[in-house]
Write a protein that holds these residues in place. Structure first.
Motif, PDB file in Angstrom:
ATOM      1  N   LEU A  32       2.048  -8.715   4.861  1.00 39.26           N
ATOM      2  CA  LEU A  32       1.506  -8.862   6.211  1.00 39.26           C
ATOM      3  C   LEU A  32       1.488  -7.534   6.949  1.00 39.26           C
ATOM      4  N   GLN A  33       0.388  -7.273   7.658  1.00 40.73           N
ATOM      5  CA  GLN A  33       0.253  -6.036   8.416  1.00 40.73           C
ATOM      6  C   GLN A  33       1.357  -5.901   9.461  1.00 40.73           C
ATOM      7  N   GLU A  34       1.774  -7.017  10.019  1.00 39.70           N
ATOM      8  CA  GLU A  34       2.808  -6.977  11.066  1.00 39.70           C
ATOM      9  C   GLU A  34       4.147  -6.489  10.526  1.00 39.70           C
ATOM     10  N   GLU A  35       4.335  -6.545   9.191  1.00 34.04           N
ATOM     11  CA  GLU A  35       5.618  -6.185   8.598  1.00 34.04           C
ATOM     12  C   GLU A  35       5.632  -4.780   8.006  1.00 34.04           C
ATOM     13  N   VAL A  36       4.464  -4.118   7.942  1.00 37.15           N
ATOM     14  CA  VAL A  36       4.410  -2.760   7.372  1.00 37.15           C
ATOM     15  C   VAL A  36       3.839  -1.810   8.424  1.00 37.15           C
ATOM     16  N   THR A  37       4.717  -1.094   9.074  1.00 33.09           N
ATOM     17  CA  THR A  37       4.308  -0.212  10.176  1.00 33.09           C
ATOM     18  C   THR A  37       3.788   1.130   9.697  1.00 33.09           C
ATOM     19  N   ASP A  38       4.131   1.522   8.473  1.00 32.69           N
ATOM     20  CA  ASP A  38       3.676   2.813   7.952  1.00 32.69           C
ATOM     21  C   ASP A  38       3.592   2.757   6.428  1.00 32.69           C
ATOM     22  N   ASN A  39       3.246   3.885   5.820  1.00 34.63           N
ATOM     23  CA  ASN A  39       3.078   3.940   4.364  1.00 34.63           C
ATOM     24  C   ASN A  39       4.385   3.663   3.630  1.00 34.63           C
ATOM     25  N   THR A  40       5.499   4.170   4.176  1.00 35.40           N
ATOM     26  CA  THR A  40       6.800   3.948   3.534  1.00 35.40           C
ATOM     27  C   THR A  40       7.130   2.456   3.464  1.00 35.40           C
ATOM     28  N   ALA A  41       6.895   1.758   4.578  1.00 36.90           N
ATOM     29  CA  ALA A  41       7.164   0.318   4.611  1.00 36.90           C
ATOM     30  C   ALA A  41       6.255  -0.425   3.641  1.00 36.90           C
ATOM     31  N   TYR A  42       5.011   0.042   3.506  1.00 38.03           N
ATOM     32  CA  TYR A  42       4.077  -0.594   2.577  1.00 38.03           C
ATOM     33  C   TYR A  42       4.560  -0.413   1.134  1.00 38.03           C
ATOM     34  N   CYS A  43       5.001   0.802   0.797  1.00 38.99           N
ATOM     35  CA  CYS A  43       5.518   1.067  -0.550  1.00 38.99           C
ATOM     36  C   CYS A  43       6.717   0.169  -0.845  1.00 38.99           C
ATOM     37  N   GLN A  44       7.621   0.047   0.139  1.00 37.73           N
ATOM     38  CA  GLN A  44       8.798  -0.786  -0.055  1.00 37.73           C
ATOM     39  C   GLN A  44       8.409  -2.259  -0.234  1.00 37.73           C
ATOM     40  N   ALA A  45       7.429  -2.702   0.536  1.00 37.14           N
ATOM     41  CA  ALA A  45       6.988  -4.099   0.435  1.00 37.14           C
ATOM     42  C   ALA A  45       6.393  -4.394  -0.942  1.00 37.14           C
ATOM     43  N   LEU A  46       5.627  -3.443  -1.488  1.00 34.97           N
ATOM     44  CA  LEU A  46       5.051  -3.630  -2.821  1.00 34.97           C
ATOM     45  C   LEU A  46       6.141  -3.776  -3.870  1.00 34.97           C
ATOM     46  N   VAL A  47       7.128  -2.886  -3.809  1.00 32.98           N
ATOM     47  CA  VAL A  47       8.218  -2.943  -4.790  1.00 32.98           C
ATOM     48  C   VAL A  47       9.013  -4.240  -4.629  1.00 32.98           C
ATOM     49  N   ASN A  48       9.258  -4.650  -3.386  1.00 31.19           N
ATOM     50  CA  ASN A  48       9.970  -5.911  -3.162  1.00 31.19           C
ATOM     51  C   ASN A  48       9.242  -7.076  -3.830  1.00 31.19           C
ATOM     52  N   LYS A  49       7.915  -7.076  -3.730  1.00 28.82           N
ATOM     53  CA  LYS A  49       7.121  -8.154  -4.325  1.00 28.82           C
ATOM     54  C   LYS A  49       7.279  -8.190  -5.847  1.00 28.82           C
ATOM     55  N   LEU A  50       7.411  -7.014  -6.462  1.00 32.07           N
ATOM     56  CA  LEU A  50       7.556  -6.965  -7.917  1.00 32.07           C
ATOM     57  C   LEU A  50       8.803  -7.702  -8.386  1.00 32.07           C
ATOM     58  N   PHE A  51       9.804  -7.771  -7.516  1.00 32.95           N
ATOM     59  CA  PHE A  51      11.047  -8.439  -7.889  1.00 32.95           C
ATOM     60  C   PHE A  51      11.082  -9.908  -7.466  1.00 32.95           C
ATOM     61  N   THR A  52      10.187 -10.312  -6.559  1.00 35.22           N
ATOM     62  CA  THR A  52      10.196 -11.702  -6.085  1.00 35.22           C
ATOM     63  C   THR A  52       9.107 -12.554  -6.731  1.00 35.22           C
ATOM     64  N   VAL A  53       8.019 -11.932  -7.138  1.00 34.58           N
ATOM     65  CA  VAL A  53       6.940 -12.686  -7.795  1.00 34.58           C
ATOM     66  C   VAL A  53       7.417 -13.117  -9.185  1.00 34.58           C
ATOM     67  N   PRO A  54       7.267 -14.382  -9.544  1.00 31.53           N
ATOM     68  CA  PRO A  54       7.669 -14.834 -10.886  1.00 31.53           C
ATOM     69  C   PRO A  54       6.992 -14.009 -11.974  1.00 31.53           C
ATOM     70  N   TYR A  55       7.711 -13.805 -13.047  1.00 33.17           N
ATOM     71  CA  TYR A  55       7.255 -12.956 -14.149  1.00 33.17           C
ATOM     72  C   TYR A  55       5.845 -13.342 -14.616  1.00 33.17           C
ATOM     73  N   ALA A  56       5.621 -14.637 -14.788  1.00 36.93           N
ATOM     74  CA  ALA A  56       4.331 -15.104 -15.328  1.00 36.93           C
ATOM     75  C   ALA A  56       3.182 -14.901 -14.354  1.00 36.93           C
ATOM     76  N   GLN A  57       3.484 -14.719 -13.050  1.00 40.69           N
ATOM     77  CA  GLN A  57       2.433 -14.582 -12.052  1.00 40.69           C
ATOM     78  C   GLN A  57       2.147 -13.127 -11.671  1.00 40.69           C
ATOM     79  N   LEU A  58       2.814 -12.193 -12.329  1.00 42.45           N
ATOM     80  CA  LEU A  58       2.593 -10.779 -12.012  1.00 42.45           C
ATOM     81  C   LEU A  58       1.133 -10.349 -12.224  1.00 42.45           C
TER      82      LEU A  58
END
Length: 302
Positions: A32-58
């Motif tokens: 969500l745009q409201e949760e990523v205020t800058d590029n650093t936050a966006y990078c962190q959000a992407l990495v967080n998703k890699l660990f929360t998205v189920p393996y089969a849905q990557l």
């Protein structure tokens, strides 16, 4: 946020895939745009998703995001670099398998996108030069041969031909040109020829080294570090460090491997394996090179 997943390095994304909250239809994948205020936050959000998205849905996760931007291949390249810069997160949380899965998905998605891009930019050859066709693409060995001839590295040639061979064998073919040889057979013959040339090159290199030793005799140097640390030094000089846009050490993998094998022994005085050295020099074999904390960083020494 799990501190184990805190990134160490960021990558500058020219396009972001975050969306407004009111447009979100997939909470598992969306950032969500409201949760990523800058590029650093966006990078962190992407990495967080890699660990929360189920393996089969990557795979679906990557597709979901790159369809939101205008240059998906560039975005995938940036994401791949972000993962590479933060591999330690995966190692420390015992998620090396998830990391390698992401690398594999990115490579596969990038290839799919490049095929689609080439289909729109490249002029289709005349039918007499097309070996076969399926719904997704055509297979022209004449075109493939031209691309292979333009490649400098033997490994790249073999990898490209092998991928073409497998793609053809797994495709649902709609048309086969009876006047041309089987596409898979042509690819395999080209692979066999290249491998034969590699063997000849290795033999000639050994002969040349023996001739050179008659002028200036020398003994192989013994290395007391891990073999992959030494090979990684050559990898950095060949793949990562440049002068005026050219690698510090310029050449193909086979030549570099020959130099290493003919110049060094391990700490016990045993000869190095050419195939092992070549594997360590192959860009995709990151698991065969040293972990970041054991790497001898040449860039810091220059």
């Amino acid at each position: 946020m799990n501190k184990r997943h805190q990134i160490k390095q960021t990558v500058q994304f020219t396009e972001q895939t975050s969306i407004p909250k009111e447009q979100s239809e997939n909470a598992l994948f969306d950032i969500l745009q409201e949760e990523v205020t800058d590029n650093t936050a966006y990078c962190q959000a992407l990495v967080n998703k890699l660990f929360t998205v189920p393996y089969a849905q990557l795979p679906d996760f990557f597709t979901h995001h790159y369809t939101l931007i205008t240059d998906p291949i560039k975005w995938l390249n940036k994401f791949e670099k972000l993962i590479s810069e933060n591999e330690g997160i995966f190692h420390s949380s015992s998620n090396d398998g998830r990391m390698m899965k992401c690398y594999t998905i990115i490579e596969s998605k990038r290839k799919e996108l490049e095929i689609l891009r080439n289909r729109h930019t490249n002029q289709k050859p005349p039918m007499q030069y097309i070996n076969a066709e399926c719904e997704e693409r055509y297979f022209s060995f004449r075109e493939v041969k031209s691309k292979v001839n333009g490649m400098a590295d033997y490994t790249d040639k073999i990898m490209f031909l092998t991928n073409e061979k497998f793609d053809y064998e797994q495709a649902s073919i709609d048309f086969i040109n009876p006047k041309l040889p089987d596409y898979s057979d042509q690819c395999q013959k080209e692979i066999d020829q290249i491998q034969h040339l590699i063997r000849l090159t290795d033999e000639f290199s050994k002969e040349q080294m023996q001739k050179n030793t008659s002028g200036i005799p020398f003994n192989k140097l013994k290395i007391n570090c891990n073999i992959n640390q030494l090979v990684d030094i050559f990898y950095q000089l060949h793949r990562e460090l440049f002068v005026d846009g050219k690698p510090i050490i310029d050449g193909n993998i086979n030549d570099i491997a020959s130099v290493i094998v003919n110049s060094f022994t391990d700490r016990d005085g045993r000869d190095l394996s050419p195939e092992t050295v070549k594997t360590m020099l192959t860009p995709s074999k990151t698991d065969k090179r040293p972990k970041p904390h054991k790497r001898i960083d040449i860039d810091k020494l220059l």
